[in-house]
Design an enzyme around this catalytic site. Sequence first.
Site, PDB file in Angstrom:
ATOM      1  N   GLU A  75     -27.008  22.715  -3.173  1.00 20.30           N
ATOM      2  CA  GLU A  75     -26.470  21.607  -3.964  1.00 20.30           C
ATOM      3  C   GLU A  75     -27.320  21.292  -5.188  1.00 20.30           C
ATOM      4  OE1 GLU A  75     -25.575  16.855  -3.270  1.00 20.30           O
ATOM      5  OE2 GLU A  75     -25.385  18.234  -1.592  1.00 20.30           O
ATOM      6  N   ASP A  76     -28.643  21.357  -5.063  1.00 22.45           N
ATOM      7  CA  ASP A  76     -29.528  20.847  -6.125  1.00 22.45           C
ATOM      8  C   ASP A  76     -30.359  21.900  -6.838  1.00 22.45           C
ATOM      9  OD1 ASP A  76     -28.654  18.251  -5.635  1.00 22.45           O
ATOM     10  OD2 ASP A  76     -30.187  17.887  -4.130  1.00 22.45           O
TER      11      ASP A  76
END
Length: 736
Positions: A75-76
Site C-alpha cells: 500500500e505505501d
Amino acid sequence: MRQYELVDRVRRYNPQADEILLNRAYVYAMKAHGSQKRASGDPYFSHPLEVAAILTDMKLDDATIVAAVLHDTIEDTDSTREEIDRLFGQDIGRLVDGLTKLKKLDLVSKKAAHAENFRKLLLAIAQDVRVLLVKLADRLHNMRTLHFVPPEKRERIAEETLDIYAPLAGRMGMQGMRDELEDLAFRHLMPEAYATIEARLDEFRRKNGKAIATIEKEFVDELAAHGIKAKVAGREKQPYSVWRKMERKSIAFEQLSDIFGFRVVVETVEDCYRVIGAVHTKWAVVPGRFKDYISTPKPNDYQSIHTTVVGPGRQRVELQVRTEAMQDIARNGIAAHALYKDGRIADRETLTGESRAYQWLRRTIEMLAEGDTPEEFLEHTKLELFHDQVFCFSPKGRLIALPRGANAIDFAYAVHTDVGNTAVGAKINGRHAPLVSELQNGDEVEITRAEGQVPPAAWESLVVTGKARSAIRRATREAVRAQYAGLGRQIVARAFERAGKPYSEERLKPVLARLARANVEDVLAAVGRGEMFSGDVVKAVYPDFKEERKAAAAARPHGEAGWFGMKKAAGLVFKIPGEGGDQQNDQSIPIRGLQGDLPVRFAPNGGAVPGDRIVGILTPGEGITIYPIQSPALTDFDEQPERWLDVRWDVEEGTHEFFPARIVVTVINEPGALGTISTVIGDNDANIDNIVFRPLSADFREMTIDVEVNDLKHLNAIISNLRARSVVSKVERVNA
C-alpha cells in the site's frame, strides 16, 4: 525493536520458528519503507514492528508475524503482490494483499470508497482469519499513537474504531483488545467524560481498596474449605463500559452495582459448578443475575458462569467462574486457537476450524456479500456486530443467536432465507404471535410458512439483522424484476406474432450474447422496462427481419423532469433528449437505494435537491419518481406503501452538479424587476431553466421560476437574497 529482538520474541513460544524468514522480512520492510516518517516523527518502519510485537504477545505463527512486518509494503511503498509472493510465498502474499486498501476506486464518495475497502478486508478475513488478527493489531497500535494525528482525522479514526473494530474484536472474543480500543477511542472522542469517569474510578479504588481485599480473602478461604483450588482476582469495569451503561440505563455512577467484580479461575469444568454450589450455599443469590455461558457459550466462544450474591459485609458481589482455558479464550478470543501447543504451532485447520466465532463471521460475511452496495454491506455489518445477543430455539431444539431487539422475522431468516421469504405467521412458546414480536432469551419460535409468499418491502424497516434486510431487499428486487419480465414476455410474444415469426424462449438462448444479456429473464425484463425494443429481439433471432419504426423524438416539456435510467459507475445516468431527439446529455445523479435498472425521474413541478429528505415512488411499467418528503403529492400514495422506496442522496459537500427546484416570486410590477431577479440568481451561481409570468393585479406579477441549484443550502441562500430585494414582495419554494 531490533532484528534479533523480534526473532527472540517469537522463539520464546516457538523454538522451531523460521529465523531466516523473519530476518528476511525485517530487512525487506526496513528497506521498502526507507526514510518514510509517521505523524509522530518516528521512522515509519517502527509501526509494522510494533504491530508484529502485539501479535507475538498472542503467540501467533511465523506467517502472521511476517505479514504484520510487511502489511503496509504494497500500500505505501513500491512493493507489489507479485514480489511479495516471489520472496515470501503465496500464503504470506495473500495475507498482505488482504490488508491492502484498494488504491483506485471509481466511486461516488469517500464514504463509498471506505465501505468498499472494508468489504475487501472482510472478504479477505473470510478466507483467512489471520488477516483479522493483523488488522486489529494494526488498529490498536494506530490508536495508541493517535494523539500525534491532526484533530479532524483523529476524530474520524476514533469513531471508526468505536463503530467497527472494537465490536469486531468483541465478536471474535478478544475482550482485552476490545477494552483497550474502546477506551482509547473514548479518550479522544469524549475527553471530558473520560476524565470524569476515570476520576470517579480512582476515588472508588481509594474508598473500597481494603474491603475488596477482605472479600477476596473470604472467597478464597470459603472455596478452600470445600476443597476447591481456585485463583480469585478483582476485576474492574473499564471507563467506556461504565459510561455506556450509565448512558444506556440513564443512571448515575453511584447506582452501578458491578463496577468491581471478582473472577474465579479453577482447573476443571466440574470445579466451576462446585464453586457455584459453595458460593450459593454460603451467600444469598441476587435473583435474575445467574447466567450459564458454559453450557450455552456465546457466539464468540466465550464461556463462564456469572452470578451475583449478597456477599461478605452485605455487599453485592458479581462473580465470573471459569477454567484457565476459558480465561485464555475470554482474553484472546479467536487468537487463542492459534496458540503454541505441544511443541508446535497450531496448523491452519486448528486456526480456523475450532472457533465458533470465526465460523459465525465467515457465514455473516458470505451472506452480506450477496449483491449489496458497499454502503449497504457496511451498514449491515455494523448491525451484525453491535447488538447484544438473545438466544432462541426452534421446535427441534436448534439454538439461534440473534441481536437484542430481533423479532420473529429475523428468526425466520436466521433459520434459512427460504423460511423468511415464505413466513406468514409465528408461534412463540406455543402461542400465536405477530411476526414483529420482539424475542426474549429462551423463547421457542415456530414459523408458519406459505409457498409462493413474497416478503413485503416494508419488512426491511422492521428487522434488525443484516441477513434479513439483505434477503428482503433481494426478494423485493426479484419480485419487481419478475413483474417486468412478465410484461416483457407479453410484449415480445406479440412482436413475434406481428412479425409472423414462430416464438419460444428457447429461440432466445442462442442470441443472448447479441442482446448483451446473461439470460432470457434479463432480456424480457429489459423489454418490460422499456430498455430494449421488442423489434430488436425479433431481429436478433431472425436477422433478415425488417420493421419500420418511428423514432420517438420528444423534447422535454417545460416543467417536467425527463426520465433517466442507465447506470454508470456508482451513480445513475439519465439522458435528456435534445432538439429532434438526436443529441443527448449524460449527467450523473448520485442517489442511493435504487435497485435494478429502473428508469428514474425527479417529481414534475418542483424536483428535489440534495439536503431534502427524499423518497421514491415506484410505478410498475414506468419507473421511479423522486419526491422530497414534504411534497403534498405523496398523499396520493398513502394507501400504497408497497410503492414507497427509501432512497438517499450520496453527494459530497461542495459538489457542482445541478438539481431542479421551483420557486414562486411575487414582484412589484415595475421596469427592471425581471433583471433584478435574474441578477440575484446569476450572482449566486445558479441557473434559470424556465420562467412563467402570471399577472396578479395591476401592481404585482407572479414569476414561477425553475432553477438549477447544487443543494438545499444553495437554494435557501438564493431565496434569502431574493427576499432582501425591495422589488420582491414574497418568495416561496414549490414542492411537487
